[in-house]
Design a protein around this motif. Sequence first.
Motif, PDB file in Angstrom:
ATOM      1  N   GLU A 186       0.831  -1.208   0.000  1.00  0.00           N
ATOM      2  CA  GLU A 186       0.000   0.000   0.000  1.00  0.00           C
ATOM      3  C   GLU A 186       0.865   1.258   0.000  1.00  0.00           C
ATOM      4  O   GLU A 186       0.570   2.222  -0.710  1.00  0.00           O
ATOM      5  CB  GLU A 186      -0.909  -0.017   1.230  1.00  0.00           C
ATOM      6  N   LEU A 187       1.944   1.241   0.787  1.00  0.00           N
ATOM      7  CA  LEU A 187       2.846   2.388   0.803  1.00  0.00           C
ATOM      8  C   LEU A 187       3.501   2.585  -0.554  1.00  0.00           C
ATOM      9  O   LEU A 187       3.592   3.718  -1.059  1.00  0.00           O
ATOM     10  CB  LEU A 187       3.916   2.183   1.882  1.00  0.00           C
ATOM     11  N   SER A 238      -0.786   9.446  -4.610  1.00  0.00           N
ATOM     12  CA  SER A 238      -2.047   9.649  -3.882  1.00  0.00           C
ATOM     13  C   SER A 238      -1.770   9.707  -2.379  1.00  0.00           C
ATOM     14  O   SER A 238      -2.210   8.858  -1.612  1.00  0.00           O
ATOM     15  CB  SER A 238      -3.023   8.514  -4.207  1.00  0.00           C
ATOM     16  N   PHE A 239      -1.022  10.736  -1.977  1.00  0.00           N
ATOM     17  CA  PHE A 239      -0.615  10.836  -0.579  1.00  0.00           C
ATOM     18  C   PHE A 239      -1.796  11.217   0.314  1.00  0.00           C
ATOM     19  O   PHE A 239      -1.881  10.749   1.448  1.00  0.00           O
ATOM     20  CB  PHE A 239       0.511  11.851  -0.439  1.00  0.00           C
ATOM     21  N   ALA A 249      -6.668   7.275   4.839  1.00  0.00           N
ATOM     22  CA  ALA A 249      -6.903   5.877   5.224  1.00  0.00           C
ATOM     23  C   ALA A 249      -6.197   5.548   6.536  1.00  0.00           C
ATOM     24  O   ALA A 249      -6.731   4.825   7.384  1.00  0.00           O
ATOM     25  CB  ALA A 249      -6.425   4.943   4.113  1.00  0.00           C
ATOM     26  N   LYS A 250      -4.991   6.077   6.718  1.00  0.00           N
ATOM     27  CA  LYS A 250      -4.272   5.837   7.969  1.00  0.00           C
ATOM     28  C   LYS A 250      -4.999   6.482   9.147  1.00  0.00           C
ATOM     29  O   LYS A 250      -5.008   5.926  10.255  1.00  0.00           O
ATOM     30  CB  LYS A 250      -2.841   6.381   7.851  1.00  0.00           C
ATOM     31  N   THR A 274      10.997  -4.043  -4.606  1.00  0.00           N
ATOM     32  CA  THR A 274      10.678  -2.986  -3.650  1.00  0.00           C
ATOM     33  C   THR A 274      11.843  -2.748  -2.710  1.00  0.00           C
ATOM     34  O   THR A 274      12.159  -1.598  -2.376  1.00  0.00           O
ATOM     35  CB  THR A 274       9.426  -3.361  -2.840  1.00  0.00           C
ATOM     36  N   ALA A 275      12.491  -3.806  -2.283  1.00  0.00           N
ATOM     37  CA  ALA A 275      13.638  -3.645  -1.379  1.00  0.00           C
ATOM     38  C   ALA A 275      14.761  -2.871  -2.048  1.00  0.00           C
ATOM     39  O   ALA A 275      15.422  -2.039  -1.410  1.00  0.00           O
ATOM     40  CB  ALA A 275      14.139  -5.026  -0.934  1.00  0.00           C
ATOM     41  N   MET A 276      14.986  -3.103  -3.340  1.00  0.00           N
ATOM     42  CA  MET A 276      16.043  -2.392  -4.041  1.00  0.00           C
ATOM     43  C   MET A 276      15.783  -0.892  -4.091  1.00  0.00           C
ATOM     44  O   MET A 276      16.721  -0.089  -4.126  1.00  0.00           O
ATOM     45  CB  MET A 276      16.180  -2.946  -5.467  1.00  0.00           C
ATOM     46  N   SER A 277      14.519  -0.500  -4.102  1.00  0.00           N
ATOM     47  CA  SER A 277      14.201   0.928  -4.189  1.00  0.00           C
ATOM     48  C   SER A 277      14.573   1.668  -2.915  1.00  0.00           C
ATOM     49  O   SER A 277      14.639   2.894  -2.923  1.00  0.00           O
ATOM     50  CB  SER A 277      12.710   1.114  -4.477  1.00  0.00           C
TER      51      SER A 277
END
Length: 1086
Positions: free
Chosen positions: A441-442, A450-451, A457-458, A744-747
């Motif tokens: 989701e993050l 879409s911050f 939502a948080k 995602t981890a690489m980013s």
Amino acid sequence: MRLKEIQRTAHQAWSPAEHHPIYLALGTSAQQLDASFNTTAAIEIFEMDFSDPSLDMQLKGSLPTANRLHSIVWVNFGMGADGTGGRLVGGSENGTLTVYNPEAIMSSGAEAIVGQSEKHTGPVRALDFNPFQSNLLASGANDSEIYIWDLNNFSSPMTPGAKTQPAEDVSVISWNRQVQHILASANPSGKAVVWDLRKNEPIIKISDHSNRMHCSGMLWHPDVATQLVLASEDDRLPVIQMWDLRFATSPLKVLENHTRGILSISWSQADSELLLSSAKDNRILCWNPNTGEVIYELPTTNQWCFDVQWCPRNPALLSTASFDGRITVYSVMGGSLKAQQQSTADKISSSFDSMDPFGTGQVLPPLQVPQPTMQDTIVPPLKKPPKWVRRPVGASFAFGGKLITFENPKLPPVQSPQSVPRQVFVSQVTTETEFLQRSRELQMALQSGSFNNYCQAKIQNAKSDAEQDIWKFLLVNFEDEARIKFLRLLGFSKDELERKVFILPFIRSNEAAAVADARTSGSVSPADFFSRTPKESANFQIPVSCDTDGLISQALLVGNFEGAVDLCLNDGRYAEAILLSISGGEELLKKTQQKYLSTHKNNISMLISSVVTQNWRDIVHSCELDNWKEALAALLTYAHPEDFARLCDTLGGRLECEGTEKRCLQACLCYICSGNIEKLVECWALHRDCSSPLGLEDLVEKVMMLRKSIERLRNSEVAVQSPILAEKLTCYAGILAAEGSLSTAMSYLPENSDQVRVIPFQPQPMSTGGPLSFPPPGPSMPAANLSGPQLPPSSSTTGGLPPMPSPGVPPTGFMPSTSLPSGLMPPSSQPGAPVPMYPGGLHSQGPAPPMASGPYVPLGSGYPQGGPGAPAAKPLPAPVVAPPPTGTCRVGLGFVNTHHSPCDGIPSGGSSVSRSHPSSSRSPSGAQRTGWCPIRSCCLNSQQERTWHRHVTTSYLCVCVSQLLQQLPAERVEQKEIPAEHMVLKSTFDSLVQRCQLAAGDPQTKRKLDDAAKRLGHLYDKLREQSLSPNILNGLHEISRCVASQNYQRGLEVHTQVVSSSNFSEISTFMPILKVVMTIANKLGV
């Protein structure tokens, strides 16, 4: 490898597999004599203590016997629940079969013999017990005698059938390892007979056709019921034959490697691929009977070994008995002999300690002989890992959350030439499902931009009020009019305050009316109060007496404002003193304010003092921590953008020092307002558990949202320069990788781990004023990887900002409808007025409006625009030539619209124009700037209006031209030229950046190139200053030539050489970005 050894001439038997500890029983061997011709016999039991590195065995018990033995076995019959006991059975040379209790032998008990029989007529050479029924024992002797004994009834043995003819000695007997009623016996002539005890008759006979097979050993296959091996003692045929009863006409396989007859064989019950054999060639070999290959050879002495046996409990151990009177225990797993060698050397050395060779009665001192360096002897293990080491199945976790599983399929008894196919299964294992869902989701929010929706939502899913407050503050950063909404979250609403101010007089008047009905009911609103027109006053007298009023009048008549103010202050008339000090100048006003504030100390005086003097440091440092909301609200309202972040951090630091979780969360709100990512991370990590994946996810979500809000305000990427944040992001990336989200981890990791990328901070001038946080130095991480798509340009009016009201002046809707008293300026135009904010969503990246010197008076109505991390507005230089006066008067609104720089108030016709510090914004052409000067609204006739306009315009232009002329020298800053020999560097690198910008398609690359164009300016500045070393200059010229020839690979090699051979601090501002540009050019092929 040899582990234990003892001097004995004996047959051996290991304790059963269930027995612990491991014992070795030795029975004195028949038909063997040592050099002393000793004929005594005994049964001894030794314990295997492998923690002792010496070769000695520990004797646990001994029992003298009348006869020597030809065979001995240790069966698990009669074992106790604790795994001790069993029975020792020995076959003697006179045909006696004796059963011993090993526990009685070790305890020296008298009842060691529990059974004895003399059924056999000759030496009992063969013994074996049934693996399925431990009470059944088979024995073989002369004249084809075979008996089956039941240890429960030892006196009445049975026979498997009629004796075989011709009668022969039974040299070996063996029970089948898969079928409990099958027994085999072998004769020295090479014949083997298989018996079926259910039928009491032999069912098959096996014999070698060469008639040279002198059988010394026979064993059943541990896994295959129909296979057995026969060993030949004949030197003419030193082989081991493997037979299969399904085809018993010839051997299935013949193992040939010994050069002389085989004396003993032993088949490992733990691994059917290990078969031991000892022969007259002084060799002990370990075979793989399935392939016929010798896989191990034990190091032995030059003596025959007549008995070898595997240890049932520890499958890696085996024991041997040789004719030189040694019982040796070996391990097939190899090892080091260093401990044994040292133990032997110590034993030899200690044997000479107390000797007196010369009879002097004195012990000789030890010889100082240099000890030779003892080489460590390594004994290799088996070539192939044995079955008990091989895993039948296995699993291993691999990088990326992968689970690798495999199985070792059961091989067929006779290995086929084709290899057995084996499969390895790779599975994805996910243990943190909630963590992965929140991470996805993050990532979606970062990529889509879409911050607002993410923060909403948080807020809805927040589990506590504190968590909800943090997400509300983060959400405000993505909205317009951030400071106003921050104030609302703190509980301060401007509209609500105006409503309360409006109804307060009515409430007080009603209360007064209830107390005293004689007083007039009702009251007037503030608007009505200011709208009242002053009535015509009667004639008055100017006092000139010697009292206080007279002296004040005389001081005013001669223009001595300072004296008049002192008189008022001494008489306690502070209102008149402040009114007079306004006309006496700014310095007098400051003195009057200070004296008033110094004499009036109460709860509100400190706040009033800070508002008037703009000293918010005292409020932040001295206020009660319970009033942190009020202090933060004051900073949001009044603080200068350049001081806002620092003051917020100071307030957050005080809250954090309290050490409670409540204060920690309040400090986090302060850090969110200031945009200080590092402080937020440190505070959160100090008071919250970030070791768990979900705890780390909480932190990363907040940090990334705050970071994106800062990027939105700056319209540029924010580098991660906090060591703590870098550590947390690295840990976060590690968890993502472990869960399989490698992309995602690489980013979240730097692009290049070889070199730390140094990104100098370059604040961009912006029209949106706001707090600016300068992250402290630390290991930086490129922010490009953490960025989502390119941020859309914030909403802004075309051509910059529209003309804005004077700083500090309330918006038109809040202006009083009547003029102010003569000589007074609007309170909001004084230093300390609330910091205004641009109306609407103005996040333009145009140049900031110029600021006038003096106290900070921000722009527009309301509160200052910008959220956390917004760069401070920087003044622009005044134009070299003053623009033509095209101002228009708007008396009805109380403003004068001009196109000039701000100026001081101009007196006109007895009325004073209040002093202001207006701001301006560039027009689309950039040639004009618009300023607003507030004046008092008044009712003027046409003649007065014309006079007033003329006076204002003339005076205003004079002051503005004077200011512009004072600023002219500051604009004439000469810049050195780049030396001619280095101009090729600038033209080549600028051309390369331009070509890349034209060819680049994705926004991220374009942003990198825009940043590169700016950062190459550091290189050109150093070229102008001629501060680069010759080595760096030569490298740059070589890189330039490579770029000109489009040989970027060579250029990158030269770049690496220059960086590795130079002081990095000298080139850190431009060499990293030069590498980025060449890498992009190489990728784009420009």
